[in-house]
Scaffold this active site. Structure first.
Site, PDB file in Angstrom:
ATOM      1  N   ARG A 123       4.643  -7.366  11.030  1.00  0.00           N
ATOM      2  CA  ARG A 123       5.860  -6.560  10.848  1.00  0.00           C
ATOM      3  C   ARG A 123       7.030  -7.447  10.441  1.00  0.00           C
ATOM      4  NH1 ARG A 123       3.788  -3.075   9.207  1.00  0.00           N
ATOM      5  NH2 ARG A 123       1.913  -4.248   9.529  1.00  0.00           N
ATOM      6  N   LYS A 135       0.837  -1.209   0.000  1.00  0.00           N
ATOM      7  CA  LYS A 135       0.000   0.000   0.000  1.00  0.00           C
ATOM      8  C   LYS A 135       0.868   1.254   0.000  1.00  0.00           C
ATOM      9  CE  LYS A 135      -2.236  -1.098   3.746  1.00  0.00           C
ATOM     10  NZ  LYS A 135      -1.587  -2.412   3.980  1.00  0.00           N
ATOM     11  N   ASP A 178      -1.915   7.815   3.818  1.00  0.00           N
ATOM     12  CA  ASP A 178      -1.542   6.439   4.193  1.00  0.00           C
ATOM     13  C   ASP A 178      -2.219   6.111   5.534  1.00  0.00           C
ATOM     14  OD1 ASP A 178      -0.343   3.987   4.084  1.00  0.00           O
ATOM     15  OD2 ASP A 178       1.714   4.704   4.291  1.00  0.00           O
ATOM     16  N   GLU A 179      -2.397   4.831   5.835  1.00  0.00           N
ATOM     17  CA  GLU A 179      -2.960   4.385   7.119  1.00  0.00           C
ATOM     18  C   GLU A 179      -4.296   5.067   7.411  1.00  0.00           C
ATOM     19  OE1 GLU A 179      -1.364   2.089   8.905  1.00  0.00           O
ATOM     20  OE2 GLU A 179       0.746   2.209   8.310  1.00  0.00           O
TER      21      GLU A 179
END
Ligand code: ATP
Ligand code: MG
Length: 702
Positions: A595, A29, A213-214
């Site tokens: 992660r 993304k 983003d996010e």
């Protein structure tokens, strides 16, 4: 190096209008956002400075610029990027006067915010057991996250007190102090767009494209910020993952991303799904999916691994937090021996408190590490003092700065005197720096008179500022004897505080050489405090320690998730709150797992000391039923309880006549030869012969 898959390419090249990229972790993304910006510049000829990229942390903004630079060269530098807070601050520096603030207003940090609220409640004789300051601050924040000003919030009574009225009063006081809190930055930027048509038009015309983003972690006021800013051209690209929404407690509303298509009534929305994960091995993804699968109310997404299978994630059950820290250290050392750099490893935890035991052990083991987050540099007492002096010399100080150092070092101005100073300054109607100039000319009575020498010193230092290589800071701190006064903390602490001040000094020098103005410098310092920074020193290779919340968007070769236990993950607060809270904790674990690129270790402890009390947590409900072919569980050998006859076991709290309080970590041998390892709060780990140790057992009782 810059390849994209088909879905990513389509999202990159999508035309104007709202675009939604909803996709799972590690599916590219962020990479897609960067490439879309590159595409807008290279293929559409959009000028870089007419593109705005909103990220969640300052570090993410810097990273984005770096990646853009790699992609399109220098032109990437012109793109405006930052967090909601930083960008709002930029807008407000230009337009704050339209809201009745001076353009030189400053940001109040959470410490000072608390002090202000406490003082306000005290003046009204409201004791903290009737209304706790933290509760009031929490309620005000809650209103601000929703974008509600005092007159828009619903009336809320608490122990017979009207919270809305206090909210209004708090805002009035901030305005008088010429300060905004962090949430005000966003609310006030929204007010510019909502209430002041000329400015709204100017701000809307400023950018051709906005990318976020996010997006799953935006709260309603941030959402309004974006929709108002894009109300003209609708060129808003958002990317996010509903499974990674972890800021519900800060008012983030995952519906913004799930309902994105409906929010833009009548406007065609491009939607894009990215379904391939490039980050993690299939074994890690399998665990991630097993964890998130149990959450209801989610957008079910396909996430196909693209990498070859790797090592199965492990879950190590440890005896206590020190055993846990040692096992983590051993594990990371082994990775290091396999050629992984320290900087590619991370230890993530739910609560910042957990870093204590980890730090102690990493230090003992001589492993380089850095803590990201935690008590920030700019929150330290000496740094706040030094900045207040700096602001006074540079004429960007307000009353709070002045009041902070009125009696530092001691000038015989006690609490009463400080109130007098505040009252006189308030009555003068002058700005703090101007009022000091006035005192320097010999005016002022009572406590204010005692400030005359300081005021005169400031005038003298300011007059020769051009010739001072230190930009006035050290000169000021030395001539006021502030540095000498640090000795009252004891030599060691005085040195460490002085060291911090020197770090500030060099930060000032570097920043000022960039041509930054003093007020811009103060802004930077304020934003670094808002919890969005990290002081990552890219040159050094260090293991990264941070909270799970901080780890959003990052990736590491090796990840350790520490303390995967009920009470920590899910956190006790969420357990008390019920389903919604628990679902968010599950997403937090999902963020943590995803992660990891290659190797993942989860740890839990059988017992853990929390705020001085021993707890015996259960393994996290999120992992205890996961099949062994997905997560391999290893139990620590329980230590033999040889010395149980002394009333001592692993985990006992003990006290020692000279070492003080501690916890038993290990017992070896038996009878007269029993040795006991105790982690003492003051002096650290000691290994003692039980026979001679004169330990008193405090817990459990004999
Ligand atoms: P998160 O949800 O954690 O924020 P993300 O969806 O933003 O993840 P990125 O960080 O953009 O994912 O990408 C994850 C990793 O995959 C990065 O190392 C990135 O460089 C790599 N990657 C993304 N797309 C591709 C691709 N098409 N080919 C090769 N590598 C890719
Ligand atoms: Mg990302």
């Amino acid at each position: 190096m810059f390849e994209l898959n088909h879905a990513q390419q389509q999202a990159v090249e999508a035309g104007d209008g709202p675009q939604l990229i909803l996709a799972g972790a590690g599916s590219g993304k962020t990479r897609t956002i960067v490439h879309r910006i590159g595409h807008l510049i290279a293929a559409h000829g959009t000028a870089p400075h007419r593109i705005l990229a909103v990220t969640f942390t300052n570090k993410a903004a810097a990273e984005l610029k770096g990646r853009l630079g790699d992609l399109i060269g220098d032109g990437g530098g012109g793109v405006m990027s930052g967090t909601f807070h930083a960008l709002s601050l930029r807008f407000l520096r230009r337009y704050a006067d339209a809201l009745g603030y001076p353009k030189s207003f400053q940001v109040i940090d959470s410490d000072d915010q608390r002090t202000l609220v406490k003082r306000m409640l005290k003046l009204r004789n409201i004791a903290s057991d009737r209304l706790h300051p933290a509760y009031l601050i929490g309620w005000i924040e809650h209103c601000k996250h929703a974008g509600l000003l005092p007159d828009q919030a619903e009336t809320q009574m608490w122990s017979g007190i009207d919270l809305r009225e206090l909210y209004a009063e708090y805002q009035a006081q901030l305005l008088q102090l010429e300060r905004m809190d962090f949430s005000d930055l966003i609310v006030n930027a929204v007010r510019l767009l909502r209430e002041i048509p000329d400015i709204a038009v100017a701000l809307r015309a400023r950018f051709d494209h906005v990318l976020v983003d996010e997006y799953q972690d935006t709260n309603p006021v941030q959402h309004e910020w974006l929709t108002l800013l894009c109300a003209e051209h609708h060129n808003l690209t958002v990317v996010g993952d509903d499974d990674q929404s972890i800021y519900g407690w800060r008012g983030a509303d995952v519906r913004h991303i799930l309902d994105f298509e409906h929010i833009w009534a009548g406007i065609a929305v491009g939607t894009h799904r990215l379904e391939e994960n490039y980050r993690s091995t299939p074994s890690i993804l399998k665990l991630a999916n097993a964890v998130i699968h149990d959450n209801s109310n989610r957008h079910v997404k396909t996430l196909r691994p693209t990498r070859k299978d790797g090592i199965k994630p492990e879950w190590q059950v440890c005896n206590d937090e020190y055993d846990e820290a040692r096992k983590i250290a051993r594990f990371l050392n082994a990775r290091r021996d396999q050629g992984v750099a320290w900087r590619d490893m991370a230890i993530l935890y739910r609560s910042n408190r957990q870093s204590l035991a980890l730090e102690q052990v990493l230090r003992q083991e001589d492993m380089p590490y850095q803590i990201i987050g935690g008590v920030g540099f700019f929150e330290r007492l000496e740094i706040k003092d030094a900045l207040s002096f700096w602001a006074l010399i540079n004429r960007c100080a307000d009353a709070m700065h002045l009041l902070r150092i009125v009696n530092k070092p001691k000038r015989g101005i006690g609490l009463k005197g400080q109130e007098q100073v505040a009252a006189q300054l308030g009555a003068s109607g002058m700005r703090a720096s101007d009022w000091l100039d006035f005192l320097a000319e010999g005016h002022g009575e009572g406590a204010a008179k005692k400030l005359q020498p300081l005021a005169q010193l400031i005038v003298r230092v300011r007059a020769k500022l051009d010739q001072l290589e230190d930009y006035g800071l050290m000169t000021m701190l030395e001539e006021t004897s502030y540095i000498n006064s640090l000795q009252s903390f004891g030599q060691l602490e005085a040195e460490s505080r002085l060291e911090n001040i020197r770090t500030l000094q060099s930060y000032i020098e570097i920043t000022m050489q960039e041509g930054v103005t003093p007020i811009e410098f103060m802004d930077r310092a304020a934003l670094l405090q808002s919890g969005e920074e990290d002081n990552k020193d890219a040159e050094q290779s260090q293991v990264n320690l941070m909270s799970l919340h901080r780890a959003k968007g990052l990736e590491f070769d090796t990840v350790v998730l520490a303390g995967v236990e009920d009470g920590l993950l899910p956190h006790q607060r969420a357990l008390d709150e019920g389903e919604t809270g628990i679902a968010e904790e599950r997403r937090l674990l999902y963020v943590g797992i995803t992660r990891a690129e290659n190797v993942l270790l989860l740890t839990s402890a059988r017992q853990r000391k929390i705020f001085g009390d021993m707890h015996f947590p259960l393994p996290s409900r999120f992992i205890k039923n996961i099949a062994a072919d997905t997560l391999h569980c290893k139990q620590a050998n329980t230590v033999k309880m040889t010395a149980i006859s002394h009333g001592l076991t692993v985990g006992s709290s003990v006290s020692h006549p000279s070492f003080g309080e501690g916890v038993v970590l290990e017992l070896e041998g038996s009878g007269n030869a029993t040795r006991v390892s105790v982690e003492f709060e003051r002096v650290g780990l000691k290994r003692l012969m039980l026979k001679y140790a004169a330990l008193k057992v405090k817990y459990p009782p004999k």
